[in-house]
Structure formats: C-alpha cells, structure tokens
Motif scaffolding. Structure first.
Motif, PDB file in Angstrom:
ATOM      1  N   UNK A  55      43.598   5.585  13.295  1.00  0.00           N
ATOM      2  CA  UNK A  55      43.688   4.134  13.477  1.00  0.00           C
ATOM      3  C   UNK A  55      43.780   3.457  12.109  1.00  0.00           C
ATOM      4  N   UNK A  56      44.279   2.237  12.108  1.00  0.00           N
ATOM      5  CA  UNK A  56      44.300   1.408  10.903  1.00  0.00           C
ATOM      6  C   UNK A  56      43.289   0.287  11.112  1.00  0.00           C
ATOM      7  N   UNK A  57      42.357   0.159  10.178  1.00  0.00           N
ATOM      8  CA  UNK A  57      41.315  -0.867  10.289  1.00  0.00           C
ATOM      9  C   UNK A  57      41.890  -2.245   9.955  1.00  0.00           C
ATOM     10  N   UNK A  58      41.080  -3.266  10.153  1.00  0.00           N
ATOM     11  CA  UNK A  58      41.477  -4.630   9.809  1.00  0.00           C
ATOM     12  C   UNK A  58      41.740  -4.780   8.314  1.00  0.00           C
ATOM     13  N   UNK A  59      41.188  -3.861   7.505  1.00  0.00           N
ATOM     14  CA  UNK A  59      41.372  -3.901   6.049  1.00  0.00           C
ATOM     15  C   UNK A  59      42.557  -3.039   5.608  1.00  0.00           C
ATOM     16  N   UNK A  60      43.265  -2.437   6.580  1.00  0.00           N
ATOM     17  CA  UNK A  60      44.423  -1.618   6.264  1.00  0.00           C
ATOM     18  C   UNK A  60      44.100  -0.171   5.920  1.00  0.00           C
ATOM     19  N   UNK A  61      42.828   0.221   6.108  1.00  0.00           N
ATOM     20  CA  UNK A  61      42.430   1.607   5.836  1.00  0.00           C
ATOM     21  C   UNK A  61      42.682   2.471   7.067  1.00  0.00           C
ATOM     22  N   UNK A  62      42.958   3.745   6.833  1.00  0.00           N
ATOM     23  CA  UNK A  62      43.154   4.697   7.926  1.00  0.00           C
ATOM     24  C   UNK A  62      41.855   5.440   8.194  1.00  0.00           C
ATOM     25  N   UNK A  63      41.566   5.686   9.478  1.00  0.00           N
ATOM     26  CA  UNK A  63      40.349   6.389   9.894  1.00  0.00           C
ATOM     27  C   UNK A  63      40.625   7.181  11.162  1.00  0.00           C
ATOM     28  N   UNK A 117      43.767   9.594   4.402  1.00  0.00           N
ATOM     29  CA  UNK A 117      44.899   9.065   3.652  1.00  0.00           C
ATOM     30  C   UNK A 117      46.142   9.196   4.546  1.00  0.00           C
ATOM     31  N   UNK A 118      47.276   8.664   4.089  1.00  0.00           N
ATOM     32  CA  UNK A 118      48.486   8.652   4.916  1.00  0.00           C
ATOM     33  C   UNK A 118      48.928  10.063   5.298  1.00  0.00           C
ATOM     34  N   UNK A 119      48.846  10.982   4.348  1.00  0.00           N
ATOM     35  CA  UNK A 119      49.254  12.363   4.611  1.00  0.00           C
ATOM     36  C   UNK A 119      48.368  12.983   5.699  1.00  0.00           C
ATOM     37  N   UNK A 120      47.059  12.721   5.624  1.00  0.00           N
ATOM     38  CA  UNK A 120      46.146  13.275   6.628  1.00  0.00           C
ATOM     39  C   UNK A 120      46.399  12.674   8.004  1.00  0.00           C
ATOM     40  N   UNK A 121      46.712  11.391   8.059  1.00  0.00           N
ATOM     41  CA  UNK A 121      47.026  10.754   9.340  1.00  0.00           C
ATOM     42  C   UNK A 121      48.242  11.433   9.974  1.00  0.00           C
ATOM     43  N   UNK A 122      49.227  11.766   9.157  1.00  0.00           N
ATOM     44  CA  UNK A 122      50.414  12.462   9.671  1.00  0.00           C
ATOM     45  C   UNK A 122      50.055  13.876  10.117  1.00  0.00           C
ATOM     46  N   UNK A 123      49.216  14.558   9.348  1.00  0.00           N
ATOM     47  CA  UNK A 123      48.780  15.907   9.726  1.00  0.00           C
ATOM     48  C   UNK A 123      48.078  15.863  11.083  1.00  0.00           C
ATOM     49  N   UNK A 124      47.177  14.898  11.271  1.00  0.00           N
ATOM     50  CA  UNK A 124      46.466  14.788  12.553  1.00  0.00           C
ATOM     51  C   UNK A 124      47.446  14.601  13.714  1.00  0.00           C
ATOM     52  N   UNK A 125      48.453  13.779  13.479  1.00  0.00           N
ATOM     53  CA  UNK A 125      49.457  13.574  14.530  1.00  0.00           C
ATOM     54  C   UNK A 125      50.195  14.881  14.833  1.00  0.00           C
ATOM     55  N   UNK A 126      50.552  15.606  13.771  1.00  0.00           N
ATOM     56  CA  UNK A 126      51.305  16.853  13.936  1.00  0.00           C
ATOM     57  C   UNK A 126      50.487  17.961  14.609  1.00  0.00           C
ATOM     58  N   UNK A 127      49.206  18.064  14.281  1.00  0.00           N
ATOM     59  CA  UNK A 127      48.392  19.170  14.807  1.00  0.00           C
ATOM     60  C   UNK A 127      47.679  18.836  16.115  1.00  0.00           C
ATOM     61  N   UNK A 128      47.726  17.589  16.530  1.00  0.00           N
ATOM     62  CA  UNK A 128      46.981  17.184  17.721  1.00  0.00           C
ATOM     63  C   UNK A 128      47.206  18.099  18.930  1.00  0.00           C
ATOM     64  N   UNK A 129      48.440  18.501  19.243  1.00  0.00           N
ATOM     65  CA  UNK A 129      48.614  19.377  20.412  1.00  0.00           C
ATOM     66  C   UNK A 129      47.811  20.686  20.316  1.00  0.00           C
ATOM     67  N   UNK A 130      47.614  21.189  19.109  1.00  0.00           N
ATOM     68  CA  UNK A 130      46.847  22.431  18.944  1.00  0.00           C
ATOM     69  C   UNK A 130      45.341  22.182  18.886  1.00  0.00           C
ATOM     70  N   UNK A 131      44.949  20.978  18.514  1.00  0.00           N
ATOM     71  CA  UNK A 131      43.527  20.622  18.439  1.00  0.00           C
ATOM     72  C   UNK A 131      43.007  20.164  19.802  1.00  0.00           C
ATOM     73  N   UNK A 132      43.867  19.528  20.572  1.00  0.00           N
ATOM     74  CA  UNK A 132      43.474  18.929  21.856  1.00  0.00           C
ATOM     75  C   UNK A 132      42.678  19.872  22.758  1.00  0.00           C
ATOM     76  N   UNK A 133      43.054  21.153  22.903  1.00  0.00           N
ATOM     77  CA  UNK A 133      42.282  22.029  23.795  1.00  0.00           C
ATOM     78  C   UNK A 133      40.822  22.234  23.360  1.00  0.00           C
ATOM     79  N   UNK A 134      40.502  21.921  22.115  1.00  0.00           N
ATOM     80  CA  UNK A 134      39.146  22.102  21.601  1.00  0.00           C
ATOM     81  C   UNK A 134      38.280  20.847  21.793  1.00  0.00           C
ATOM     82  N   UNK A 135      38.889  19.748  22.190  1.00  0.00           N
ATOM     83  CA  UNK A 135      38.191  18.470  22.248  1.00  0.00           C
ATOM     84  C   UNK A 135      37.560  18.184  23.609  1.00  0.00           C
ATOM     85  N   UNK A 136      36.599  17.261  23.590  1.00  0.00           N
ATOM     86  CA  UNK A 136      35.974  16.792  24.830  1.00  0.00           C
ATOM     87  C   UNK A 136      36.913  15.805  25.514  1.00  0.00           C
TER      88      UNK A 136
END
Length: 189
Positions: A73-81, A40-59
């Motif tokens: 991302x926003x899909x062609x149908x306007x959904x967030x994923x 949802x929109x709130x989660x998309x914002x959370x992901x943006x905000x926490x990305x710097x702290x999550x990045x070290x855990x990612x491949x």
C-alpha cells in the motif's frame, strides 16, 4: 552518531544489546503497531511478483486483506508498506502451533518456493533506515514489546549490529559492515 559512507549511524546499534526472543514476545512486532512494514519500490514489485507463490502460506484474513488492498500500500505520506489486517496484523503474518507470529513470506522462502527472504525492513529490525536525499539514517528503534529481546541480548552479550549482521550486509554491503565492525571495536575499547 557517526558517518559511514553515505550513512549516518546511531551509536545505539553498537552500544545496545538485542536478540529476538520469540518465545517471550510471540512475534509482537508483526502484529502490534499502526503501520505495515516499510518497503521500497523494488520490494513492492517483488511482493507483487511473488504473491502467487506466497499466497498458499498465508491465512485467509491475510489473503483477503491483500486482495482488497494490494500486495503493498501507499500511505498518505507517499511511503510504501505491507498491508494490514483490520489495522493491526501485517497481512503476511502466519502463526505457528504456539501462536507465535511468523512471516508467510519467509516461510515460502524457507520452503524453497521463492528466493527472497522478506522485506529488508523486517530483516533489519530493530534497526530502522530512513532515506534522505544525501544520506541514509541508520537508527535503533526502541520498542517496549522488545524488552525481552534486549534482556536476552544483554545476557548473551550480542550488540544490535551483530544480531542483524546478515540484514545489514544485505542492505549496505560487506565493505560497509566491515567498516562498522572497525568503528564498534574502537568504540568499545
């Protein structure tokens, strides 16, 4: 189907059994399919905000996908994923030594780096919630890659709604879940 407040709920979540069996499926739900995890929109914002702290855990592949596509991302149908790596793995997927897919966001949470566990759609799986104008549809998502989870759930006699109790409470609240339990008890008599 039955109604609980502003939700229409599939009886499958109280009739079907399910317990994730990561040793069997290796976390296939995070690497198979053709779409990222719904947000949802709130989660998309959370992901943006926490990305710097999550990045070290990612491949490195996940980091590259996120830095190219964005934290969501926003899909062609306007959904967030969540974004995908080459149309397959969720960009937030990591692997343990046994090559089991895990969530990099959840790993950052488990290590105390962030206070947000993961997208609620992931936490709720195998339940999917579809938002409509007047209500939310709460459905069991049957996917053959989860056959081992269904077998384990049946063996342990754990219905879907009990397996995802924490996530259902996170999404709909404790009162909603208590009402769901009452419906399930009546249904199973």
């Amino acid at each position: 189907m039955f109604q609980l407040g502003k939700t229409i709920v599939s009886e499958d979540i109280i009739e079907k059994d399910f317990v994730c069996n990561l040793s069997a499926c290796k976390g296939a739900c995070c690497i198979d399919g053709d779409a990222g995890a719904p947000l949802d929109k709130e989660e998309a914002q959370i992901l943006e905000d926490i990305y710097p702290k999550v990045k070290p855990f990612l491949r490195k592949e996940g980091i590259a996908a996120i830095e190219k596509q964005g934290t969501s991302i926003t899909t062609d149908f306007g959904d967030l994923e969540t974004p995908l790596i080459n149309g397959a793995d969720c960009a937030y997927v990591i692997f343990d030594k046994k090559k089991t897919a895990l969530c990099g966001i959840e790993e950052a949470y488990n290590q105390g780096e962030i206070s947000w566990k993961k997208p609620v759609s992931c936490h709720l799986y195998p339940i999917r919630v579809k938002e409509y104008t007047e209500f939310s549809g709460v459905n069991y998502d049957k996917w053959e890659i989860c056959d081992d989870a269904c077998a384990l759930g049946k063996e342990l006699q754990v219905p879907v709604y009990k397996f995802v109790k924490e996530a259902l409470i996170r999404k709909f609240g404790e009162d909603w879940y208590a009402e769901l339990e009452k419906v399930a008890e009546k249904h199973n008599q």
